[in-house]
Design a protein around this motif. Structure first.
Motif, short mmCIF file in Angstrom:
data_model
loop_
_atom_site.label_atom_id
_atom_site.label_comp_id
_atom_site.label_asym_id
_atom_site.label_seq_id
_atom_site.Cartn_x
_atom_site.Cartn_y
_atom_site.Cartn_z
N GLY A 51 3.65 -4.20 54.54
CA GLY A 51 4.18 -4.18 53.18
C GLY A 51 3.21 -4.66 52.12
O GLY A 51 3.40 -4.39 50.94
N GLY A 52 2.16 -5.36 52.52
CA GLY A 52 1.20 -5.88 51.56
C GLY A 52 0.08 -4.93 51.18
O GLY A 52 -0.81 -5.29 50.41
N PHE A 53 0.13 -3.72 51.68
CA PHE A 53 -0.92 -2.74 51.35
C PHE A 53 -0.78 -2.31 49.90
O PHE A 53 0.32 -2.05 49.42
CB PHE A 53 -0.79 -1.48 52.21
CG PHE A 53 -1.30 -1.62 53.61
CD1 PHE A 53 -1.57 -2.83 54.18
CD2 PHE A 53 -1.50 -0.49 54.38
CE1 PHE A 53 -2.04 -2.94 55.48
CE2 PHE A 53 -1.96 -0.58 55.67
CZ PHE A 53 -2.23 -1.81 56.22
N ARG A 54 -1.91 -2.18 49.19
CA ARG A 54 -1.93 -1.57 47.86
C ARG A 54 -2.33 -0.12 48.01
O ARG A 54 -3.07 0.25 48.92
CB ARG A 54 -2.94 -2.29 46.97
CG ARG A 54 -2.46 -3.64 46.49
CD ARG A 54 -3.31 -4.23 45.36
NE ARG A 54 -4.53 -3.53 45.05
CZ ARG A 54 -5.76 -3.89 45.45
NH1 ARG A 54 -5.89 -4.94 46.21
NH2 ARG A 54 -6.81 -3.22 45.11
N GLY A 82 -3.95 2.22 53.22
CA GLY A 82 -3.93 1.45 52.00
C GLY A 82 -5.08 0.46 51.95
O GLY A 82 -6.01 0.52 52.75
N VAL A 83 -4.97 -0.44 50.99
CA VAL A 83 -6.00 -1.46 50.79
C VAL A 83 -5.31 -2.81 50.89
O VAL A 83 -4.28 -3.05 50.27
CB VAL A 83 -6.67 -1.30 49.40
CG1 VAL A 83 -7.69 -2.39 49.17
CG2 VAL A 83 -7.32 0.08 49.30
N GLY A 91 -2.78 1.35 59.07
CA GLY A 91 -1.78 0.62 59.85
C GLY A 91 -0.92 1.61 60.61
O GLY A 91 -0.33 2.51 60.01
N LEU A 92 -0.89 1.48 61.91
CA LEU A 92 -0.07 2.35 62.75
C LEU A 92 1.22 1.61 63.06
O LEU A 92 1.21 0.57 63.74
CB LEU A 92 -0.80 2.71 64.04
CG LEU A 92 -2.05 3.56 63.85
CD1 LEU A 92 -2.88 3.58 65.11
CD2 LEU A 92 -1.65 4.97 63.45
N GLU A 93 2.32 2.13 62.57
CA GLU A 93 3.63 1.51 62.79
C GLU A 93 4.28 2.18 63.99
O GLU A 93 4.96 3.20 63.88
CB GLU A 93 4.49 1.67 61.54
CG GLU A 93 5.77 0.90 61.58
CD GLU A 93 6.55 1.01 60.28
OE1 GLU A 93 7.59 0.36 60.20
OE2 GLU A 93 6.14 1.75 59.37
N GLY A 94 4.00 1.64 65.15
CA GLY A 94 4.50 2.20 66.40
C GLY A 94 3.36 2.60 67.32
O GLY A 94 2.35 3.11 66.87
#
Length: 127
Positions: A51-54, A82-83, A91-94
């Motif tokens: 969630g912190g990605f820009r 993201g940054v 980021g790989l979610e899974g």
């Protein structure tokens, strides 16, 4: 044993799954200006860390050529680009596991795609 993989000698040919991973890496690169240097491979319970990605962009695994879909509850199956603190990140979610019915090659596919996309550092925390 140097120069072999199992009982098969390395002959300079691409290993199984390489061309598919290269195709997936090119697909991702064509859809994002973000060129991640760090890859984070997350399983269940850790997706909030992304969630912190820009400037985040999300690509579902199902739209990435040849990408397996996670079969374990809580593994969503989304690539986030993201940054984070000034560093371009994927980021790989899974993730895919052997106990979920995947082969070792299928489980390693996302890490291979990240490497072919230019990611030099991969982080895979445990839940």
């Amino acid at each position: 044993m140097a120069g072999t993989t199992g009982n098969r000698k390395l002959t300079g040919q691409n290993p199984p799954g390489y061309l598919e991973a290269l195709r997936a890496a090119r697909f991702i690169r064509a859809r994002s200006k973000i060129r991640p240097r760090v890859g984070i491979i997350l399983g269940s319970g850790l997706s909030g860390a992304l969630g912190g990605f820009r400037a985040a962009q999300k690509i579902p695994y199902q739209s990435i050529p040849h990408c397996p879909r996670p079969s374990v509850a809580g593994h969503v199956g989304v690539l986030h680009l993201g940054v984070w603190r000034g560093v371009p990140v994927a980021g790989l979610e899974g993730r895919m596991h052997l106990y979920g019915g995947y082969t070792a090659g299928e489980g390693a596919f996302p890490a291979r795609v990240l490497a072919l996309g230019g990611v030099g550092t991969r982080i895979a925390p445990c839940a």
